[in-house]
Enzyme design. Sequence first.
Site, PDB file in Angstrom:
ATOM      1  N   GLY A   2       0.833  -1.184   0.000  1.00  0.00           N
ATOM      2  CA  GLY A   2       0.000   0.000   0.000  1.00  0.00           C
ATOM      3  C   GLY A   2       0.870   1.236   0.000  1.00  0.00           C
ATOM      4  CG  HIS A   6      10.003  -8.963   0.105  1.00  0.00           C
ATOM      5  ND1 HIS A   6       9.440 -10.050   0.736  1.00  0.00           N
ATOM      6  CD2 HIS A   6       9.087  -7.983   0.166  1.00  0.00           C
ATOM      7  CE1 HIS A   6       8.223  -9.718   1.165  1.00  0.00           C
ATOM      8  NE2 HIS A   6       7.982  -8.465   0.827  1.00  0.00           N
ATOM      9  CD  GLU A  28       6.802  -5.981   4.641  1.00  0.00           C
ATOM     10  OE1 GLU A  28       6.477  -4.902   4.117  1.00  0.00           O
ATOM     11  OE2 GLU A  28       7.970  -6.375   4.707  1.00  0.00           O
ATOM     12  NE  ARG A  40       9.470  -5.054   2.649  1.00  0.00           N
ATOM     13  CZ  ARG A  40       8.851  -4.362   1.719  1.00  0.00           C
ATOM     14  NH1 ARG A  40       9.524  -3.570   0.929  1.00  0.00           N
ATOM     15  NH2 ARG A  40       7.555  -4.471   1.572  1.00  0.00           N
ATOM     16  CG  HIS A  96      11.531  -6.168  -2.585  1.00  0.00           C
ATOM     17  ND1 HIS A  96      10.648  -6.593  -3.554  1.00  0.00           N
ATOM     18  CD2 HIS A  96      10.831  -5.330  -1.776  1.00  0.00           C
ATOM     19  CE1 HIS A  96       9.460  -6.036  -3.325  1.00  0.00           C
ATOM     20  NE2 HIS A  96       9.556  -5.267  -2.263  1.00  0.00           N
ATOM     21  NE  ARG A 124      10.978  -0.012  -0.958  1.00  0.00           N
ATOM     22  CZ  ARG A 124       9.870  -0.757  -0.872  1.00  0.00           C
ATOM     23  NH1 ARG A 124       8.775  -0.250  -0.324  1.00  0.00           N
ATOM     24  NH2 ARG A 124       9.856  -1.988  -1.309  1.00  0.00           N
TER      25      ARG A 124
END
Length: 446
Positions: A49, A241, A254, A278, A381, A421
């Site tokens: 999201g 990831h 996730e 992560r 990722h 991130r």
Amino acid sequence: ETVDTDLIIVGAGGAGMTAAITARQEGLEVVLVEKMPMVGGNTLKATGGMNAAETSVQKKLGIEDSVETFVEDTMKGGYEKNNRELVTVMAEKSGEAIDWLDSIGAPLPEVSFSGGATNKRIHRPEGGAGVGAYLVNAFKENVDQLGIPVYLDTKATELIVENGAVTGVKAEGKDKLYTFRGKAVILATGGFGANEEIYAKYRPDLKGYVTTNTPGATGDGIVMAETAGANLVDIDQIQTHPTVEQSTSIMITESVRGGGAILVNKSGKRFTNEMQTRDVVSKAIVDQEDSYSYIIFDQNLRDNLSAIEKYVENNIVVQADTIEGLAEQIQVDPAVLSQTLEDWNTAVANKKDGEFNRETGMDADLTKAPYYAIKVAPGVHHTMGGVEINTSAQVINTEGKVIPGLFAAGEVTGGVHGGNRIGGNAVADIVVFGRIAGNSAVEYCK
Ligand code: ADP
């Protein structure tokens, strides 16, 4: 063929299309140049999201959050390596970005928790649909409605620089060469997570890793910008990831852990707080025997998360009516796995995970048969580093000066995510900085 326009945008992923819509809405002539046969890039794969704080949606849902906490969570998640100015702008403008998405027909009305975030901040489409495909669809509709030409199968190869300013792009189409001429260029070419040659060069430890990225993420924009004098930042900061199914490279969102799933190792035991960042969870998995893990969930979770259907369709999910049956299928000791689930369900009931101090993603226990498992390990990722930009999305050269006419947004840039991130910040980055790049280009072209 020569094409004359005002603004050339290279890359039709989330950042590129956001910038294109923004600039076109302000009256600029815009073209999008995309090397793949379709638009969307890595953005298509975004499942979590968009993080945003103090939004109209959060207010409506009664969720307390602040721009300041968003900044601090992002800085902390990135080990304070992030460019704080860029992070602050992303957080400050995230609320209006949510409203802008609403205005172009892409509302994100649901908000939940995601790893690394203090408050409920990750905004999603209704019904938990994959945010990336949803946004790409909406962006493409707007691009078409606004009459923005999209040159597909057209790979930008070089920036045109005249008197120190970037004025165009050379590109290779399917059967012809193009020269796009204008007043400014926005690079929105994404990262280099699909280019093992580049990521293994900066990070030899990632040689041989699978990637979750689309084939277009080869770092072309970074190379073109560097040739035009751009400075690169954090280029060795590459995120893995933690939960990627290795035979298909399908990434298990996730939200599965956020919805209550746990990770167990070969022995059937939990080994970490599954909601950590992560990099931490990736390392925890790599440190287990044979460096893999199973993500375990139940029917209740499947019912609540439509993303799971795609995993089932791709035959990567193991299923059984009992926990013991599941254990047998994934070859772990049934007694150990049953104990693990029992302990976990007690932790959920008591809202206290004594073993690993997990605090979020504990709203539901795992008690509804059938039970499910997916075998996962980390994959490359997201490439956090890239072209240096300022808060106006102008590209900065190796002497710290703005390169006139050159703007960049999205994964091609570095600085926003620092050393790591957090989930939900890629979409925040592309929408906020895509809009900034579009607006800055409008100002510049006036
Ligand atoms: P972001 O999330 O930053 O928007 P994406 O990966 O979603 O990044 O989108 C980047 C897009 O740029 C992809 O669709 C990719 O195919 C495209 N792209 C990458 N290199 C080039 C290039 N040399 N010429 C044209 N398009 C490119």
